[in-house]
Design a protein around this motif. Structure first.
Motif, short mmCIF file in Angstrom:
data_model
loop_
_atom_site.label_atom_id
_atom_site.label_comp_id
_atom_site.label_asym_id
_atom_site.label_seq_id
_atom_site.Cartn_x
_atom_site.Cartn_y
_atom_site.Cartn_z
N PRO A 76 0.75 -0.95 -8.60
CA PRO A 76 -0.48 -1.03 -9.41
C PRO A 76 -1.52 0.04 -9.09
N GLU A 77 -1.64 0.43 -7.84
CA GLU A 77 -2.66 1.41 -7.44
C GLU A 77 -2.32 2.82 -7.91
N LEU A 78 -1.07 3.08 -8.21
CA LEU A 78 -0.59 4.40 -8.62
C LEU A 78 -0.92 4.62 -10.10
N LYS A 79 -1.90 5.45 -10.38
CA LYS A 79 -2.39 5.66 -11.75
C LYS A 79 -1.62 6.74 -12.50
N GLU A 80 -1.20 7.79 -11.81
CA GLU A 80 -0.46 8.88 -12.43
C GLU A 80 0.57 9.40 -11.43
N ARG B 212 -1.82 10.23 -8.33
CA ARG B 212 -3.27 10.09 -8.48
C ARG B 212 -3.66 8.62 -8.41
N PHE B 213 -4.82 8.40 -7.77
CA PHE B 213 -5.34 7.06 -7.53
C PHE B 213 -6.83 7.03 -7.82
N ASP B 214 -7.37 5.85 -8.01
CA ASP B 214 -8.81 5.72 -8.23
C ASP B 214 -9.61 6.01 -6.97
N SER B 215 -8.99 5.80 -5.79
CA SER B 215 -9.73 5.96 -4.53
C SER B 215 -8.77 6.20 -3.38
N VAL B 216 -9.32 6.62 -2.25
CA VAL B 216 -8.54 6.77 -1.02
C VAL B 216 -7.98 5.42 -0.61
N ASP B 217 -8.76 4.36 -0.75
CA ASP B 217 -8.28 3.02 -0.40
C ASP B 217 -7.04 2.65 -1.22
N ASP B 218 -7.05 2.98 -2.51
CA ASP B 218 -5.87 2.71 -3.34
C ASP B 218 -4.66 3.51 -2.86
N MET B 219 -4.87 4.76 -2.45
CA MET B 219 -3.76 5.56 -1.93
C MET B 219 -3.23 4.93 -0.65
N ASN B 220 -4.12 4.42 0.19
CA ASN B 220 -3.68 3.76 1.43
C ASN B 220 -2.86 2.50 1.14
N GLU B 221 -3.23 1.77 0.09
CA GLU B 221 -2.46 0.58 -0.32
C GLU B 221 -1.07 1.00 -0.82
N TYR B 222 -1.03 2.08 -1.57
CA TYR B 222 0.24 2.64 -2.06
C TYR B 222 1.16 2.99 -0.89
N GLN B 223 0.59 3.58 0.14
CA GLN B 223 1.39 4.01 1.30
C GLN B 223 2.16 2.85 1.94
N ILE B 224 1.58 1.65 1.91
CA ILE B 224 2.22 0.49 2.56
C ILE B 224 2.85 -0.48 1.56
N HIS B 225 2.79 -0.15 0.27
CA HIS B 225 3.38 -1.03 -0.74
C HIS B 225 4.89 -1.14 -0.49
N PRO B 226 5.46 -2.36 -0.55
CA PRO B 226 6.89 -2.54 -0.26
C PRO B 226 7.82 -1.67 -1.11
N HIS C 169 7.19 1.37 -2.32
CA HIS C 169 7.09 2.72 -1.78
C HIS C 169 7.84 2.84 -0.46
N VAL C 170 7.63 1.86 0.41
CA VAL C 170 8.24 1.90 1.75
C VAL C 170 9.76 1.72 1.68
N ASN C 171 10.21 0.69 0.97
CA ASN C 171 11.62 0.33 0.99
C ASN C 171 12.47 1.05 -0.05
N GLU C 172 12.00 1.11 -1.27
CA GLU C 172 12.80 1.66 -2.36
C GLU C 172 12.68 3.17 -2.52
N VAL C 173 11.63 3.74 -1.93
CA VAL C 173 11.47 5.19 -2.04
C VAL C 173 11.68 5.85 -0.68
N LEU C 174 10.75 5.63 0.24
CA LEU C 174 10.88 6.28 1.56
C LEU C 174 12.18 5.92 2.24
N GLY C 175 12.55 4.65 2.18
CA GLY C 175 13.79 4.21 2.82
C GLY C 175 15.02 4.90 2.28
N LYS C 176 15.00 5.25 1.00
CA LYS C 176 16.16 5.89 0.37
C LYS C 176 16.16 7.41 0.51
N ILE C 177 14.97 8.04 0.46
CA ILE C 177 14.97 9.51 0.47
C ILE C 177 14.86 10.10 1.87
#
Length: 96
Positions: free
Chosen positions: A33-37, A58-72, A74-82
Motif C-alpha cells: 500500500p505505501e508504494l505509490k509508483e 516513490r512514496f508519500d513520505s520517508v516513513d512510508d518508505m520505511n514501512e515498505y522496507q519491512i513489508h512481508p 518486499h522482504v519475502n517475495e522480492v528480496l528473498g528471491k533476488i
C-alpha cells in the motif's frame, strides 16, 4: 514525494537472470500500500560503469518508505528471491 532508487549489478548478467530480477521487482506493483509508483529499467548500454537493473520507487513520505522496507511481500517475495542473483546494489534517496 520521497523517491528511492536502487541500482543492481548481477553476479551473472544473463538475459534470463536480468528478466527474473526485473519481473520480480515489477511484481510489487499493487501489493504494498505505501508504494505509490514503481518503475523498473534494464540497462541497454552495458558499459563498465553500468548496473544491470534499476528500480525507482516513490512514496508519500520517508516513513512510508520505511514501512515498505519491512513489508512481508518486499522482504519475502522480492528480496528473498533476488538476493542470490545480486552482486552489489547502490541506492539514492531524495525528496522532491
Amino acid at each position: 514525494m520521497f523517491t528511492h532508487v536502487v541500482l543492481f549489478k548481477l553476479k551473472e548478467n544473463t538475459r534470463k537472470n536480468v528478466d527474473f530480477v526485473a519481473n520480480t521487482l515489477k511484481a510489487m506493483e499493487g501489493k504494498i500500500p505505501e508504494l505509490k509508483e514503481i518503475e523498473v529499467g534494464i540497462d541497454e548500454l552495458h558499459t563498465d560503469r553500468s548496473f544491470d537493473v534499476c528500480l525507482i520507487t516513490r512514496f508519500d513520505s520517508v516513513d512510508d518508505m520505511n514501512e515498505y522496507q519491512i513489508h512481508p511481500y518486499h522482504v519475502n517475495e522480492v528480496l528473498g528471491k533476488i538476493k542470490p542473483y545480486i552482486e552489489v546494489s547502490k541506492v539514492a534517496d531524495y525528496i522532491k
